[in-house]
Structures are given as structure tokens and as C-alpha cells.
Design an enzyme around this catalytic site. Structure first.
Site, PDB file in Angstrom:
ATOM      1  CE  LYS A 156      18.490 -10.403  23.589  1.00 32.85           C
ATOM      2  NZ  LYS A 156      18.520  -9.320  25.070  1.00 32.85           N
ATOM      3  CD  GLU A 231       9.277 -22.880  29.674  1.00 35.03           C
ATOM      4  OE1 GLU A 231       8.171 -22.689  30.431  1.00 35.03           O
ATOM      5  OE2 GLU A 231       9.368 -24.074  29.249  1.00 35.03           O
ATOM      6  CB  CYS A 265       8.152 -17.025  35.858  1.00 33.22           C
ATOM      7  SG  CYS A 265       9.317 -18.495  35.760  1.00 33.22           S
ATOM      8  CD  GLU A 355       4.806 -12.797  35.776  1.00 29.89           C
ATOM      9  OE1 GLU A 355       5.260 -12.182  34.702  1.00 29.89           O
ATOM     10  OE2 GLU A 355       5.495 -13.716  36.140  1.00 29.89           O
TER      11      GLU A 355
HETATM   12  P1  NAD Z   1      11.071  -9.608  28.500  1.00 23.15           P
HETATM   13  O1  NAD Z   1      10.147 -10.256  27.934  1.00 23.15           O
HETATM   14  O2  NAD Z   1      11.132  -8.219  28.850  1.00 23.15           O
HETATM   15  O3  NAD Z   1      12.656 -10.069  28.202  1.00 23.15           O
HETATM   16  C1  NAD Z   1      12.944 -11.278  28.141  1.00 23.15           C
HETATM   17  C2  NAD Z   1      14.217 -11.296  26.866  1.00 23.15           C
HETATM   18  O4  NAD Z   1      13.644 -11.082  25.859  1.00 23.15           O
HETATM   19  C3  NAD Z   1      15.423 -10.470  27.189  1.00 23.15           C
HETATM   20  O5  NAD Z   1      16.411 -11.123  26.756  1.00 23.15           O
HETATM   21  C4  NAD Z   1      14.921  -9.255  26.192  1.00 23.15           C
HETATM   22  O6  NAD Z   1      16.162  -8.468  25.691  1.00 23.15           O
HETATM   23  C5  NAD Z   1      14.193 -10.072  25.197  1.00 23.15           C
HETATM   24  N1  NAD Z   1      13.494  -9.116  24.517  1.00 23.15           N
HETATM   25  C6  NAD Z   1      12.471  -8.076  24.666  1.00 23.15           C
HETATM   26  N2  NAD Z   1      12.032  -7.584  23.837  1.00 23.15           N
HETATM   27  C7  NAD Z   1      12.111  -8.371  22.641  1.00 23.15           C
HETATM   28  C8  NAD Z   1      11.689  -8.336  21.370  1.00 23.15           C
HETATM   29  N3  NAD Z   1      10.943  -7.439  21.072  1.00 23.15           N
HETATM   30  N4  NAD Z   1      11.981  -9.470  20.442  1.00 23.15           N
HETATM   31  C9  NAD Z   1      12.997 -10.246  20.945  1.00 23.15           C
HETATM   32  N5  NAD Z   1      13.214 -10.445  22.235  1.00 23.15           N
HETATM   33  C10 NAD Z   1      12.890  -9.419  23.127  1.00 23.15           C
HETATM   34  O7  NAD Z   1      11.044 -10.118  30.084  1.00 23.15           O
HETATM   35  P2  NAD Z   1      12.032  -9.800  31.469  1.00 23.15           P
HETATM   36  O8  NAD Z   1      11.513  -8.318  32.044  1.00 23.15           O
HETATM   37  O9  NAD Z   1      13.271 -10.019  31.123  1.00 23.15           O
HETATM   38  O10 NAD Z   1      11.518 -10.848  32.321  1.00 23.15           O
HETATM   39  C11 NAD Z   1      10.554 -11.131  33.207  1.00 23.15           C
HETATM   40  C12 NAD Z   1       9.456 -11.882  32.758  1.00 23.15           C
HETATM   41  O11 NAD Z   1       9.821 -13.136  32.186  1.00 23.15           O
HETATM   42  C13 NAD Z   1       8.480 -12.090  33.748  1.00 23.15           C
HETATM   43  O12 NAD Z   1       7.220 -11.915  32.990  1.00 23.15           O
HETATM   44  C14 NAD Z   1       8.697 -13.562  33.977  1.00 23.15           C
HETATM   45  O13 NAD Z   1       7.201 -14.361  34.512  1.00 23.15           O
HETATM   46  C15 NAD Z   1       8.912 -14.191  32.739  1.00 23.15           C
HETATM   47  N6  NAD Z   1       9.681 -15.509  33.136  1.00 23.15           N
HETATM   48  C16 NAD Z   1       9.079 -16.782  32.748  1.00 23.15           C
HETATM   49  C17 NAD Z   1       9.722 -17.713  33.077  1.00 23.15           C
HETATM   50  C18 NAD Z   1       9.287 -19.197  32.492  1.00 23.15           C
HETATM   51  O14 NAD Z   1       9.921 -20.008  32.808  1.00 23.15           O
HETATM   52  N7  NAD Z   1       8.107 -19.140  32.471  1.00 23.15           N
HETATM   53  C19 NAD Z   1      11.119 -17.863  33.455  1.00 23.15           C
HETATM   54  C20 NAD Z   1      11.804 -16.479  34.038  1.00 23.15           C
HETATM   55  C21 NAD Z   1      10.986 -15.262  33.647  1.00 23.15           C
END
Ligand code: NAD
Length: 448
Positions: A156, A231, A265, A355
Site C-alpha cells: 500500500k 522504519e 528521514c 522532525e
Molecule cells: P505517514 O506515516 O503519514 O504515512 C506513511 C504511510 O502510512 C502512507 O502509505 C500512509 O498512507 C500510511 N498510513 C497513514 N495512516 C495510516 C494508518 N492509520 N494505518 C495504516 N497506514 C497508514 O508518513 P509520511 O508523511 O508519508 O512520511 C513521512 C514520515 O516517514 C517521516 O516522519 C519520515 O521520517 C518517515 N520515514 C521514515 C523512514 C525510515 O526508514 N525510517 C523512511 C522514510 C520516511
């Protein structure tokens, strides 16, 4: 009578591992018409490894062939400059898929421990939820090891970047990966993402995204006692020790934060400088950020832009000094934020703890090494970091004391085989290389 030789493995007839043969008998006259080698455990193992690796090698080749299309797609939906899309967003997935083609062939899926044979078996069905900031990399960093392990997967992707995910599904199809092994469902996080995390048919949930959502997914997985890999976010430190090449450390540090418009990230968003070199470092950082001008791309959407602008305002309100960038941007369209440097940031400020996920560098002052260590380790995160020193040993000694999953020593290069993942609230589990592969395996011990 014909004595056939060899096994057809990995595109060639290879000598069989053992000497035994099977006789082929013509039932009409009971004559032996041929012999073929009688395969052993070793032959089967070699063939299965080749079969596993081939799928991933084919996938790597399709990703390589479609690199330009991938880069243009990421630029269109994420906004990253085309050159970055070509080298990083399209390039890194080729390297990662290739690394898993090799690992699938080389990894020991069976080992002997005393009187036991320990088998590594696929976990089963993987539910993967990915973010938008490295949209293809994050899909490949889950799919390639899942396939190498023998798992099947449902992905997803993030709402903002579904197009490159669709392109990846096409690549999977083109690579000849069997029906049902890889599946893609685009949709909203709280609906499709949550349904995937909660689905009883999913054996392992692998999530990359924010710590807030990761916490929920971890709780859902714990409730069902299923494996979970998270992650999450980061607030990494770039520690410049006295004796380091200051100009290089600052320039590389600024480039690290501004790349991908700060939406990384693992970015080193806190630069820690000794008080004797602080003013010089701030000047260098401001100069380096200003040089970027409007060469960085926009942020992914209006919400992220507003969030980042909010952090800049909050930083200044809490006493930080704006030395580059800020709220002004030369663009009248697009979700742009100028490369920004905040000086005189103290460890307790919001911008030093949370962040930001935008092109904003915070420069902090430290008194001595112990102080630097306290500041570096003083957040809930622990994903990455950097240490610069006059000599490597000193940098390594400091890095050993950092509570973080990856540290670049004096500008060390990215290694797609090195484990990537977080300490503390930056996550659970590791991606990439052999450590990433074992996340998708479970062990079974046979005692003899
Ligand atoms: P997010 O957590 O909002 O979304 C990530 C994914 O989760 C998306 O596909 C989203 O649709 C899904 N999602 C959102 N709510 C959900 C729920 N209630 N249940 C299941 N899935 C859900 O994050 P974002 O805004 O897309 O990404 C930015 C964040 O990701 C930053 O905090 C960044 O640090 C982190 N990030 C971490 C890594 C790592 O490897 N540690 C890598 C990239 C990004």
C-alpha cells in the site's frame, strides 16, 4: 543408450553434484535407452537459488531499462529535481534489487548448530505500507528481500506517490514474477493501510513512515501477535569535532539536509559544532545554503510546506537566529520552502527535538565532547548521524557512543548492503542487505 550429463541450472547445463544416475527404460522392450543424473540435495539447492535469484535479477533489469520513465514519474509526483530522481530515486532501487538477486543466490538458508539443522523459512504474506519521500526505494527495500526470502507481498504506497508504485507493479509483471506474488493496492492510510495492517491473513507488517502512525501499526501487530518492522522518523546529528575539516563537514552536512528538499528521514538536521568554531561554521552553513538558491525542488504537498514553515516560525519564536532562507521564496507557484539555516538553536527547542522534514538545518553549539554526546543522544530518535574528526579513530570512538543505527565517518559513502534502521523511537528492525533479508525469514530447528 545415451548417458545424459548435467542439470539445467541458471541458464546452463551444469555437472551434477553426485555420481548417481537414473536409468530410463523403454517399457516395450525393457531396454535402458538413457541415463540422467540423479539429483542430490545440493543440485536442488543450486537450482532453487538460481530460480529465486533470477526473478530478482529480471526485476532489476526491468527497473534499469525503465530508469528514465521512473525518474520522470518521481519528479512529476514528488517534485524532486530530475537529476536527483535519475541518480537516487531511480538508481538506488536498481542497486537494491540487484543486491537481493545476489543475496538470494548466496545466503545460507540452512545452518548447522550443534546437533540441530536450522532452517530459515519465509514468514509468509507481507503487508507493506510505504511513504512518499523515497517512493520507489521504500517499495523495493521491502519487496526485494520479501521475494528473496520466498514471501509474497501486498504493498500500500503513499497517497502522494502512487504513480511510481504502479510503474513498479508493471515492472514486476514484465519481469515474469508469478501472479499473486506481488500485489498493489493504492488507497488512503486510515482505510487501505489500516485494513492491511489489521488483516488476519498478513503474517508480517512492514511499515515505513511517521512515528505516530508506526506506533499504531505496532500496537495492531502486537494485538494479533504478528511480526512487525517499523522504519520511522529521525532527528540525526552531524557532530563536527575540533580537528575535523570544518568546511568539508559543513558543506557535506548542508548538502545532506537540502537533498530531496529535506524530506529524508535519515537527514542530519542537527549540526553540532564546538563553541570555538561555532561562528565560522554558522557562516559557512549560511553561505552553503544560500548557494542552493532555488535549485532544490518543492515539498511534496501544501500540508508539508505549511508544517515546515510553522517550524521555522516556531524556531525563531523560541530564540533561534535565522541566518539563511526563511519564509520568503522566489516562487509564486508550487510548495516551495527556501534552504533555511537556524543558528543559536539550543537542545530544548522544538526545532531541535521534532522532525521537521524540510530543508531546514539547525546549528547547535557544544562545550566539549561529553556535551556533544549528550546533545546528539538527547532526542527520542536514533536513525542516523555523522561524525567528523581529525583522525578516524577519534570519530569511531565517538560513533560507538551514539544511540543511532547508522553513522557516516568523515563523509563515508552510502552502502546499500549495510543495515538501515533505528534505535529508540526511530523504529524496530532493519532494512537492506542480509539484515533486511532476515526480517522476512523465520527459523525452524531440527534436532538430530
Ligand atoms: P505517514 O506515516 O503519514 O504515512 C506513511 C504511510 O502510512 C502512507 O502509505 C500512509 O498512507 C500510511 N498510513 C497513514 N495512516 C495510516 C494508518 N492509520 N494505518 C495504516 N497506514 C497508514 O508518513 P509520511 O508523511 O508519508 O512520511 C513521512 C514520515 O516517514 C517521516 O516522519 C519520515 O521520517 C518517515 N520515514 C521514515 C523512514 C525510515 O526508514 N525510517 C523512511 C522514510 C520516511
Amino acid at each position: 543408450m545415451k548417458a545424459y550429463d548435467g542439470m539445467y541450472i541458471d541458464g546452463a547445463w551444469r555437472p551434477a553434484a553426485g555420481p548417481d544416475v537414473i536409468e530410463v527404460v523403454n517399457p516395450a522392450d525393457e531396454q535402458v535407452i538413457a541415463t540422467v543424473p540423479a539429483g542430490t540435495v545440493e543440485d536442488v539447492d543450486a537450482a532453487v537459488r538460481a530460480a529465486r535469484a533470477a526473478r530478482l535479477a529480471a526485476l532489476r533489469d526491468v527497473l534499469q531499462a525503465r530508469r528514465e520513465e521512473i525518474a520522470e514519474t518521481v519528479t512529476a509526483e514528488l517534485g524532486s529535481p530530475l537529476k536527483l530522481s535519475q541518480t537516487v530515486h531511480a538508481g538506488v532501487p536498481v542497486a537494491v534489487a540487484g543486491s537481493y538477486a545476489e543475496l538470494a543466490a548466496a545466503h545460507a538458508f540452512e545452518e548447522r548448530i550443534g546437533n540441530s539443522t536450522v532452517l530459515s523459512e519465509p514468514v509468509g504474506v507481507v503487508g507493506a505500507i510505504t511513504p512518499w519521500n523515497y517512493p520507489l526505494h521504500q517499495i523495493v527495500a521491502k519487496t526485494a528481500p520479501a521475494l528473496a526470502a520466498g514471501c509474497t507481498i501486498v504493498v500500500k504506497p503513499a497517497e502522494d506517490t502512487p504513480l511510481v508504485a504502479r510503474l513498479f507493479a508493471e515492472a514486476v509483471h514484465e519481469a515474469g514474477i508469478p501472479a499473486g506474488v506481488f500485489n498493489l493496492v493504492t488507497g488512503l492510510g486510515p482505510v487501505a493501510g489500516q485494513a492491511l495492517a489489521e488483516h488476519p491473513g498478513v503474517d508480517l507488517v512492514s511499515f515505513t513512515g511517521s512515528t505516530a502512525v508506526g506506533r499504531r501499526i505496532g500496537a495492531i501487530a502486537a494485538g494479533a501477535v504478528k511480526k512487525v518492522a517499523l522504519e520511522l522518523g529521525g532527528k540525526s546529528a552531524n557532530v563536527i569535532l575540533p580537528g575535523a575539516d570544518l568546511a568539508r563537514a559543513v558543506n557535506v552536512g548542508v548538502a545532506n539536509v537540502m537533498s530531496n528538499s529535506g524530506q529524508t528521514c535519515s537527514a542530519w538536521t542537527r549540526m553540532l559544532v564546538h563553541r570555538d568554531q561555532y561562528d565560522e561554521a554558522v557562516g559557512l552553513a549560511a553561505g552553503a545554503a544560500a548557494k542552493y538558491g532555488d535549485r532544490i525542488g518543492p515539498l511534496v504537498n501544501a500540508g508539508q510546506r505549511d508544517r515546515v514553515r510553522g517550524y521555522i516560525e516556531k524556531g525563531v519564536a523560541e530564540g533561534a537566529r535565522l541566518v539563511a532562507g526563511g519564509l520568503d521564496t522566489p516562487h509564486d507557484r508550487g510548495y516551495h520552502v527556501s534552504p533555511t539555516v537556524l543558528a543559536d538553536v539550543t537542545p530544548d527547542m522544538t526545532v531541535a527535538q521534532e522532525e521537521i522534514f524540510g530543508p531546514v538545518l539547525c546549528v547547535l553549539r557544544y562545550e566539549d565532547e561529553e556535551d556533544a554526546l549528550r546533545i546528539a543522544n538527547g532526542t527520542v530518535y536514533g536513525l542516523a548521524g555523522a561524525v567528523w574528526a581529525g583522525d578516524e579513530e577519534q570519530a569511531v570512538a565517538f560513533a560507538r557512543r551514539l544511540e543511532t543505527g547508522q553513522v557516516d565517518i568523515n563523509g563515508g559513502r552510502f552502502n546499500p548492503l549495510a543495515p538501515f534502521g533505528g534505535y529508540k523511537q526511530s523504529g524496530v528492525g532493519r532494512e537492506l542487505g542480509v539484515h533486511g533479508l532476515t526480517e522476512y525469514l523465520q527459523t525452524k530447528s531440527l534436532q538430530f
